[in-house]
Design an enzyme around this catalytic site. Structure first.
Site, PDB file in Angstrom:
ATOM      1  N   GLY A  14       0.793  -1.236   0.000  1.00 50.11           N
ATOM      2  CA  GLY A  14       0.000   0.000   0.000  1.00 50.11           C
ATOM      3  C   GLY A  14       0.818   1.274   0.000  1.00 50.11           C
ATOM      4  N   TYR A 148       5.054 -13.870 -15.292  1.00 50.52           N
ATOM      5  CA  TYR A 148       4.136 -12.898 -14.673  1.00 50.52           C
ATOM      6  C   TYR A 148       2.684 -13.285 -14.984  1.00 50.52           C
ATOM      7  CZ  TYR A 148       1.806  -8.447 -13.678  1.00 50.52           C
ATOM      8  OH  TYR A 148       0.959  -7.475 -13.185  1.00 50.52           O
TER       9      TYR A 148
HETATM   10  N1  LIG Z   1       0.438  -0.995 -13.130  1.00 54.22           N
HETATM   11  C1  LIG Z   1      -0.173  -1.810 -13.958  1.00 54.22           C
HETATM   12  O1  LIG Z   1      -0.293  -1.558 -15.157  1.00 54.22           O
HETATM   13  C2  LIG Z   1      -0.753  -3.107 -13.434  1.00 54.22           C
HETATM   14  C3  LIG Z   1      -1.594  -3.840 -14.278  1.00 54.22           C
HETATM   15  C4  LIG Z   1      -2.140  -5.025 -13.823  1.00 54.22           C
HETATM   16  C5  LIG Z   1      -1.863  -5.479 -12.548  1.00 54.22           C
HETATM   17  N2  LIG Z   1      -1.052  -4.756 -11.740  1.00 54.22           N
HETATM   18  C6  LIG Z   1      -0.779  -5.278 -10.397  1.00 54.22           C
HETATM   19  O2  LIG Z   1      -1.048  -4.285  -9.443  1.00 54.22           O
HETATM   20  C7  LIG Z   1      -0.296  -4.548  -8.266  1.00 54.22           C
HETATM   21  C8  LIG Z   1       0.337  -3.254  -7.796  1.00 54.22           C
HETATM   22  O3  LIG Z   1       1.229  -2.801  -8.785  1.00 54.22           O
HETATM   23  P1  LIG Z   1       1.502  -1.260  -9.085  1.00 54.22           P
HETATM   24  O4  LIG Z   1       1.374  -1.069 -10.537  1.00 54.22           O
HETATM   25  O5  LIG Z   1       0.763  -0.406  -8.154  1.00 54.22           O
HETATM   26  O6  LIG Z   1       3.088  -1.224  -8.807  1.00 54.22           O
HETATM   27  P2  LIG Z   1       3.993  -0.539  -7.700  1.00 54.22           P
HETATM   28  O7  LIG Z   1       3.718   0.928  -7.654  1.00 54.22           O
HETATM   29  O8  LIG Z   1       5.357  -1.013  -8.029  1.00 54.22           O
HETATM   30  O9  LIG Z   1       3.500  -1.174  -6.335  1.00 54.22           O
HETATM   31  C9  LIG Z   1       3.836  -2.469  -5.942  1.00 54.22           C
HETATM   32  C10 LIG Z   1       3.598  -2.576  -4.450  1.00 54.22           C
HETATM   33  O10 LIG Z   1       3.870  -3.925  -4.023  1.00 54.22           O
HETATM   34  C11 LIG Z   1       4.772  -3.879  -2.949  1.00 54.22           C
HETATM   35  N3  LIG Z   1       5.595  -5.095  -2.934  1.00 54.22           N
HETATM   36  C12 LIG Z   1       6.337  -5.607  -3.947  1.00 54.22           C
HETATM   37  N4  LIG Z   1       6.978  -6.715  -3.540  1.00 54.22           N
HETATM   38  C13 LIG Z   1       6.610  -6.903  -2.237  1.00 54.22           C
HETATM   39  C14 LIG Z   1       6.936  -7.860  -1.264  1.00 54.22           C
HETATM   40  N5  LIG Z   1       7.807  -8.869  -1.507  1.00 54.22           N
HETATM   41  N6  LIG Z   1       6.386  -7.756  -0.031  1.00 54.22           N
HETATM   42  C15 LIG Z   1       5.527  -6.748   0.248  1.00 54.22           C
HETATM   43  N7  LIG Z   1       5.186  -5.804  -0.637  1.00 54.22           N
HETATM   44  C16 LIG Z   1       5.736  -5.869  -1.865  1.00 54.22           C
HETATM   45  C17 LIG Z   1       5.601  -2.615  -3.168  1.00 54.22           C
HETATM   46  O11 LIG Z   1       6.172  -2.146  -1.952  1.00 54.22           O
HETATM   47  P3  LIG Z   1       7.732  -2.358  -1.580  1.00 54.22           P
HETATM   48  O12 LIG Z   1       8.517  -2.169  -2.826  1.00 54.22           O
HETATM   49  O13 LIG Z   1       7.993  -1.367  -0.500  1.00 54.22           O
HETATM   50  O14 LIG Z   1       7.835  -3.763  -1.052  1.00 54.22           O
HETATM   51  C18 LIG Z   1       4.519  -1.664  -3.650  1.00 54.22           C
HETATM   52  O15 LIG Z   1       3.825  -1.120  -2.568  1.00 54.22           O
HETATM   53  C19 LIG Z   1       0.682  -5.668  -8.615  1.00 54.22           C
HETATM   54  O16 LIG Z   1       0.207  -6.898  -8.106  1.00 54.22           O
HETATM   55  C20 LIG Z   1       0.651  -5.672 -10.139  1.00 54.22           C
HETATM   56  O17 LIG Z   1       0.971  -6.926 -10.663  1.00 54.22           O
HETATM   57  C21 LIG Z   1      -0.485  -3.575 -12.151  1.00 54.22           C
END
Ligand SMILES: NC(=O)c1ccc[n+]([C@@H]2O[C@H](COP(=O)([O-])OP(=O)(O)OC[C@H]3O[C@@H](n4cnc5c(N)ncnc54)[C@H](OP(=O)(O)O)[C@@H]3O)[C@@H](O)[C@H]2O)c1
Length: 250
Positions: A14, A148
């Site tokens: 978050g 992925y």
């Molecule tokens: N952006 C897109 O286009 C898109 C599309 C489809 C799905 N999604 C999905 O949406 C979700 C969020 O992605 P986002 O785009 O918002 O990317 P983001 O800004 O990179 O956020 C990812 C979040 O996950 C946390 N995280 C990653 N690895 C972790 C771990 N091992 N333990 C705990 N927290 C972890 C990160 O925090 P820390 O780095 O501090 O750990 C960060 O808060 C993901 O599941 C992604 O696959 C994104």
């Protein structure tokens, strides 16, 4: 509408992107929100900005998930909403994808998600709501996305099975599958700036609404699924992709 008053929500990941926006949305709806992530500074910043509780936790580490659950139990007792948002993305062709590439994605996106649900269940109230953040990549054959995409497909499978297993406790289980959303994720893919922009331009053309989504648009869907407005919805997936996956070939 403040229809989540007296509810407690956990949003994994978050401190950034979609999870950050979802935490803001749940707070706006009246919930008390706990966010997780590995980056302490980003968590502290989000705590101040959003009026949430940040807990450092690594989703790929089962002991860290245990510690998260203990801390939430001690501070909040039980929870009502679990948004499994934390995830990572990276891309590689099947010919050269390494074991490290495979394990790093699967450990966070599948194993971590699976055991977070298992470990939170004892402190999740009956009638609660579990929401997975999956991806349209689970449905399409985008080159280099095999690990992925299959990680998100695995979670869509959990979505259906958990909906049936948890129905006796009236816990609803659903998934939101975003299309491309502008978040810091794209900066973490290891691509050059021009590559990201090129990728964005191609996708922008294919998306029916001709733009990337905003994190707030995914957050609104999460807020809906978390609330009683979705009281008869379980085991399903809401695709939020501006029409990308239904765009016709011609
Ligand atoms: N952006 C897109 O286009 C898109 C599309 C489809 C799905 N999604 C999905 O949406 C979700 C969020 O992605 P986002 O785009 O918002 O990317 P983001 O800004 O990179 O956020 C990812 C979040 O996950 C946390 N995280 C990653 N690895 C972790 C771990 N091992 N333990 C705990 N927290 C972890 C990160 O925090 P820390 O780095 O501090 O750990 C960060 O808060 C993901 O599941 C992604 O696959 C994104």
């Amino acid at each position: 509408m403040k229809n989540l008053e007296n509810k407690v929500a956990i949003v994994t990941g978050g401190n950034s992107g979609i999870g950050y926006a979802a935490a803001a949305e749940l707070v706006a709806k009246g919930a008390k929100v706990i966010i997780t992530g590995r980056n302490k500074e980003a968590l502290a910043k989000a705590e101040t900005e959003l009026n949430v509780t940040g807990i450092v936790s690594d989703q790929s580490d089962l002991k860290s998930i245990d510690s998260l659950v203990e801390q939430v139990k001690a501070q909040f007792g039980k929870v009502d909403i679990l948004f499994l948002n934390a995830g990572i993305a990276s891309f590689a062709p099947v010919e050269s994808a390494s074991e490290e590439h495979y394990d790093s994605i699967m450990n966070v996106n599948v194993k971590g998600v699976y055991f977070t649900v298992q470990k939170v269940l004892p402190i999740l109230n009956d009638g609660g709501s579990i929401i997975f953040n999956t991806s349209i990549n689970a449905h399409v054959g985008m080159p280099n996305s095999s690990v992925y995409a299959s990680s998100k497909a695995a979670v869509l499978s959990l979505n259906k099975v958990f909906a049936t297993e948890l129905a006796p406790r009236k816990i609803r289980v659903n998934a939101v599958s975003p299309g491309p959303v502008e978040t810091p994720l794209y900066g973490k893919l290891g691509l050059q700036k021009e590559e990201v922009e090129g990728f964005g331009a191609i996708l922008g053309e294919k998306i029916l609404l001709k733009r990337f989504g905003q994190s707030s648009e995914i957050a609104k869907t999460v807020g809906f699924l978390a609330s009683d407005d979705a009281s008869f919805i379980t085991g399903t997936e809401i695709v939020v992709d501006g029409g990308l996956t239904v765009n016709a070939v011609v």
